[in-house]
Design a protein around this motif. Structure first.
Motif, PDB file in Angstrom:
ATOM      1  N   PHE A 247       0.422  -2.375  -6.041  1.00 52.74           N
ATOM      2  CA  PHE A 247      -0.165  -1.879  -4.919  1.00 52.74           C
ATOM      3  C   PHE A 247      -1.670  -2.387  -4.975  1.00 52.74           C
ATOM      4  CE2 PHE A 247       2.718   1.491  -5.445  1.00 52.74           C
ATOM      5  CZ  PHE A 247       3.521   1.591  -4.302  1.00 52.74           C
ATOM      6  N   LEU A 248      -1.935  -3.136  -3.682  1.00 56.58           N
ATOM      7  CA  LEU A 248      -3.357  -3.790  -3.432  1.00 56.58           C
ATOM      8  C   LEU A 248      -3.329  -5.176  -4.476  1.00 56.58           C
ATOM      9  CD1 LEU A 248      -5.822  -1.001  -3.359  1.00 56.58           C
ATOM     10  CD2 LEU A 248      -4.873  -2.279  -1.465  1.00 56.58           C
TER      11      LEU A 248
ATOM     12  N   SER B 177      -3.232   4.521  -1.648  1.00 55.28           N
ATOM     13  CA  SER B 177      -4.212   3.223  -1.537  1.00 55.28           C
ATOM     14  C   SER B 177      -5.699   3.365  -0.864  1.00 55.28           C
ATOM     15  CB  SER B 177      -3.299   2.126  -1.125  1.00 55.28           C
ATOM     16  OG  SER B 177      -2.113   1.742  -1.899  1.00 55.28           O
TER      17      SER B 177
ATOM     18  N   LEU C 163       0.777  -1.312  -0.092  1.00 55.54           N
ATOM     19  CA  LEU C 163      -0.074  -0.051   0.064  1.00 55.54           C
ATOM     20  C   LEU C 163       0.958   1.304  -0.238  1.00 55.54           C
ATOM     21  CD1 LEU C 163      -2.387  -1.066   3.049  1.00 55.54           C
ATOM     22  CD2 LEU C 163      -2.593  -1.729   0.698  1.00 55.54           C
TER      23      LEU C 163
END
Length: 295
Positions: free
Chosen positions: A122-123, A85, A81
């Motif tokens: 990310f994520l 995010s 993150l």
């Protein structure tokens, strides 16, 4: 810095413990909530462990100018993150995660880390054997430090944690293939649009057709995305959120200022008996008992 444990007996207490995060929690499975957050800071690195016994919908926005390594100890996944995010999802029951948070000052000193190389990760669920091992090790290390009552963690631990996180990241790969990642992104986008609508108009009791229209998809696609990403159908999700809203209002109110019936009707529960039954099933107490807590 001190290592501290915070125990919560309500999901609303749990969401306020961690500073710097925008978080909104909703209890999504029956039972008396029990949660704990262990927090440690050492050398500019923050470490958290969060545990919750019930399923919980988490909407979160990570701290600005941060890099977060979040380890799901249930399945061993690593999630990255950053300050941009934000996400909503529902945890499994008896969920536990550990996270290492690097702030902007610490990141500035990491000349070896090219943040642009992390774009696209990310994520995204990342997996490796190292991720599983590190998550378990970090959890047991926090437990040992907490039990020992250590008030000051060694500064060298901060660098070890960062080096270990970077090594785990290097060893990890996405757990989904290209089509799976695209479906995940699509489902997340649909759920986010629905959440934005529901958040903007919390008093409205939307139909599935209205939610689908807001998300720009068919009702069938809405159902599929919610089932895949959230784990429940959208109508059931809405009902659980309305029960949580009533729960928060009952916690804030003082006896004599309002009644259970008034709060139930505020959130579109028109049959008081059914509301009380559904409420007790989810929160393990009658709404009248929640209202009396403030007395």
């Amino acid at each position: 810095m001190q290592i501290q444990a915070h125990n919560a007996h309500d999901v609303n207490e749990q969401q306020t413990v961690i500073d710097g995060w925008e978080q909104h929690y909703q209890q999504m499975s029956p039972g008396a909530f029990r949660g704990q957050i262990v927090h440690m800071e050492v050398g500019g690195v923050a470490v958290y462990e969060e545990q919750m016994n019930t399923r919980v919908e988490q909407y979160f926005h990570a701290p600005a100018s941060s890099l977060v390594f979040s380890f799901d100890t249930n399945d061993g996944s690593l999630y990255l993150l950053n300050g941009e995010s934000q996400n909503t999802w529902i945890t499994p029951e008896n969920y536990k995660e550990v996270a290492v948070v690097l702030d902007q000052k610490y990141l500035s000193g990491l000349g070896c880390l090219d943040l642009s190389a992390l774009d696209g990760l990310f994520l995204t669920p990342l997996g490796s054997q190292q991720s599983r091992v590190f998550g378990r090790w970090l959890s047991s290390t926090l437990a040992s430090l907490l039990a020992a009552g250590d008030q000051l963690a060694e500064e060298s631990l901060a660098r070890q944690l960062v080096d270990d996180c970077l090594y785990v990241l290097e060893c990890s790969t996405p757990t989904l293939d290209g089509s799976g990642l695209r479906r995940l992104a699509q489902d997340r986008k649909i759920v986010r649009k629905v959440l934005e609508l529901v958040t903007a108009f919390p008093d409205e009791n939307f139909t599935a057709l209205e939610l689908a229209k807001a998300a720009g998809v068919s009702v069938r696609q809405l159902q599929k995305s919610f089932t895949a990403f959230i784990g429940v159908a959208p109508n059931h999700w809405l009902r659980l959120r309305r029960l949580n809203a009533a729960h928060r209002d009952l916690l804030r109110a003082r006896p004599g200022e309002t009644t259970v019936a008034e709060i139930a009707m505020r959130w579109s529960f028109w049959h008081l008996g059914r509301f009380s039954e559904a409420y007790r099933s989810l929160f393990n107490e009658l709404p009248s008992s929640t209202l009396l807590r403030r007395s």
